[in-house]
Design an enzyme around this catalytic site. Structure first.
Site, PDB file in Angstrom:
ATOM      1  CG  HIS A  42      -1.868  -1.127   1.296  1.00  0.00           C
ATOM      2  ND1 HIS A  42      -1.479  -2.417   1.520  1.00  0.00           N
ATOM      3  CD2 HIS A  42      -3.221  -1.161   1.144  1.00  0.00           C
ATOM      4  CE1 HIS A  42      -2.546  -3.208   1.516  1.00  0.00           C
ATOM      5  NE2 HIS A  42      -3.622  -2.458   1.287  1.00  0.00           N
ATOM      6  CB  SER A 106       6.403   3.259   2.949  1.00  0.00           C
ATOM      7  OG  SER A 106       5.256   3.230   2.131  1.00  0.00           O
ATOM      8  CG  ASP A 148      -5.739  -6.143  -3.904  1.00  0.00           C
ATOM      9  OD1 ASP A 148      -5.522  -5.457  -2.891  1.00  0.00           O
ATOM     10  OD2 ASP A 148      -6.051  -7.350  -3.849  1.00  0.00           O
ATOM     11  N   GLY A 149      -2.709  -4.553  -3.626  1.00  0.00           N
ATOM     12  CA  GLY A 149      -1.434  -4.985  -3.059  1.00  0.00           C
ATOM     13  C   GLY A 149      -1.503  -6.332  -2.361  1.00  0.00           C
ATOM     14  CG  ASP A 169       0.915   1.850   5.881  1.00  0.00           C
ATOM     15  OD1 ASP A 169       0.088   1.879   6.818  1.00  0.00           O
ATOM     16  OD2 ASP A 169       1.493   2.868   5.434  1.00  0.00           O
TER      17      ASP A 169
HETATM   18  N1  SAM Z   1       2.566   3.142   2.974  1.00  0.00           N
HETATM   19  C1  SAM Z   1       2.387   4.557   2.722  1.00  0.00           C
HETATM   20  C2  SAM Z   1       3.444   5.321   3.478  1.00  0.00           C
HETATM   21  O1  SAM Z   1       3.895   4.847   4.538  1.00  0.00           O
HETATM   22  O2  SAM Z   1       3.862   6.374   3.018  1.00  0.00           O
HETATM   23  C3  SAM Z   1       1.023   5.024   3.122  1.00  0.00           C
HETATM   24  C4  SAM Z   1      -0.087   4.171   2.631  1.00  0.00           C
HETATM   25  S1  SAM Z   1      -1.703   4.734   3.018  1.00  0.00           S
HETATM   26  C5  SAM Z   1      -1.850   4.396   4.703  1.00  0.00           C
HETATM   27  C6  SAM Z   1      -2.670   3.477   2.300  1.00  0.00           C
HETATM   28  C7  SAM Z   1      -2.676   3.515   0.783  1.00  0.00           C
HETATM   29  O3  SAM Z   1      -3.200   2.272   0.315  1.00  0.00           O
HETATM   30  C8  SAM Z   1      -3.554   4.597   0.184  1.00  0.00           C
HETATM   31  O4  SAM Z   1      -2.784   5.347  -0.731  1.00  0.00           O
HETATM   32  C9  SAM Z   1      -4.655   3.814  -0.556  1.00  0.00           C
HETATM   33  O5  SAM Z   1      -5.053   4.444  -1.770  1.00  0.00           O
HETATM   34  C10 SAM Z   1      -3.965   2.509  -0.841  1.00  0.00           C
HETATM   35  N2  SAM Z   1      -4.839   1.331  -1.008  1.00  0.00           N
HETATM   36  C11 SAM Z   1      -6.063   1.091  -0.475  1.00  0.00           C
HETATM   37  N3  SAM Z   1      -6.455  -0.165  -0.760  1.00  0.00           N
HETATM   38  C12 SAM Z   1      -5.437  -0.741  -1.454  1.00  0.00           C
HETATM   39  C13 SAM Z   1      -5.206  -2.030  -1.991  1.00  0.00           C
HETATM   40  N4  SAM Z   1      -6.136  -3.009  -1.874  1.00  0.00           N
HETATM   41  N5  SAM Z   1      -4.043  -2.287  -2.626  1.00  0.00           N
HETATM   42  C14 SAM Z   1      -3.113  -1.300  -2.772  1.00  0.00           C
HETATM   43  N6  SAM Z   1      -3.266  -0.053  -2.284  1.00  0.00           N
HETATM   44  C15 SAM Z   1      -4.404   0.216  -1.634  1.00  0.00           C
END
Ligand code: SAM
Length: 283
Positions: A42, A106, A148-149, A169
């Site tokens: 994420h 991140s 999707d991660g 995350d």
């Molecule tokens: N990891 C980042 C950091 O530390 O800088 C922050 C991430 S933020 C908390 C969560 C992110 O996950 C958002 O940008 C959101 O759009 C994305 N997201 C939500 N569902 C997701 C999924 N199923 N797969 C990948 N990304 C997703």
């Protein structure tokens, strides 16, 4: 449904806790030369100018990264905090290096420390956030995927390098995400038993993270280190009162390094701030 944008929260106390833990884990992994694949499920935008409208609106960085930045000389007594703050300094504008004007996400913390033999895969589902990520010039050749991660992680396994390090995350916009993360993690650990995996979770008065923690314990995972930074009392707060990180298969010595750094950091974040590190599931 994807309404969460990390820019509103960039640099808050939870980011500090998460990225300091990430930094310490990477540090330990870099002690050996064998290649590492990093997967950030994420990713978010990767980089956050603090004068952006969204970030200024809540100004959460003022009670997080900015407090550490102001105290950076004093905090540099701790070796982990000193290195992390030096990292934060390199993310600042060269014309204005003394001002905290940017907070790196991140992907940046990971990309900065990639060696030639390592690989980095980033996943981001939100199209706008992925566009931002795409425009970052600091990702050091990382592969980034709009998708999707959680399913992306499973599909990426097994990796071709001897070592794997994963950051999960999510934004936990949906209650079901706690369960989705647990299911994915149990599947991933069956495919990559020795992976070092970090999972971030919010501490909310509803206590939803308990389901995630219990599912991992009941699923048979071992060696889960729990690191929690609380900034307020759950009874008094409606919103997030703390930040949690699980580290599965933590590198040896990580617990003490984090405890030392957090002992310095917690009072800077406020009188109510309190750190706890313990084994959620021991070896
Ligand atoms: N990891 C980042 C950091 O530390 O800088 C922050 C991430 S933020 C908390 C969560 C992110 O996950 C958002 O940008 C959101 O759009 C994305 N997201 C939500 N569902 C997701 C999924 N199923 N797969 C990948 N990304 C997703």
């Amino acid at each position: 449904m994807l309404s969460y944008q990390h820019a509103y929260h960039a640099g808050n106390f939870a980011d500090v806790h998460k990225h300091l833990t990430l930094y310490a884990v990477i540090d330990h992994l870099l002690r050996k030369s064998s290649p590492v694949t990093y997967i950030d499920t994420h990713a978010g935008r990767g980089h956050y100018p603090l004068d952006a409208e969204e970030t200024r609106r809540l100004g959460e960085y003022r009670d997080g990264a900015e407090r550490l930045w102001k105290e950076r000389r004093r905090l540099a007594d701790d070796p982990l905090l000193a290195d992390w703050l030096e990292g934060l300094a390199t993310a600042q504008n060269r014309q204005n290096p003394k001002t905290l004007g940017h907070y790196p996400g991140s992907p940046w913390w990971l990309a900065q420390r990639l060696r030639e033999q390592d690989a980095l895969q980033l996943f981001e589902l939100h199209p706008g956030e992925h566009d931002h990520l795409n425009r970052q010039g600091v990702l050091n050749g990382a592969r980034h995927v709009h998708g999707d991660g959680l399913s992306g992680l499973i599909e990426a396994l097994p990796v071709t390098t001897p070592r794997l390090c994963v950051l999960i995350d999510p934004s936990y916009e949906r209650k079901a995400e706690y369960g989705d993360v647990a299911d994915t993690l149990l599947k991933a650990m069956r495919k990559a038993r020795h992976a070092v995996v970090m999972v971030w979770y919010p501490l909310l008065p509803a206590g939803r993270h308990d389901a995630l923690l219990d599912a991992l314990k009941n699923g048979g995972l071992r060696k889960i280190w729990r690191s929690e930074l609380k900034v307020a009392s759950p009874r008094r707060e409606h919103g997030m009162y703390g930040s949690g990180m699980l580290v599965i298969n933590p590198p040896w010595g990580l617990d003490q390094r984090l405890a030392d750094a957090m002992a310095q950091l917690a009072p800077v974040l406020g009188d109510a701030c309190h750190y706890r590190g313990d084994w959620w599931v021991p070896e």
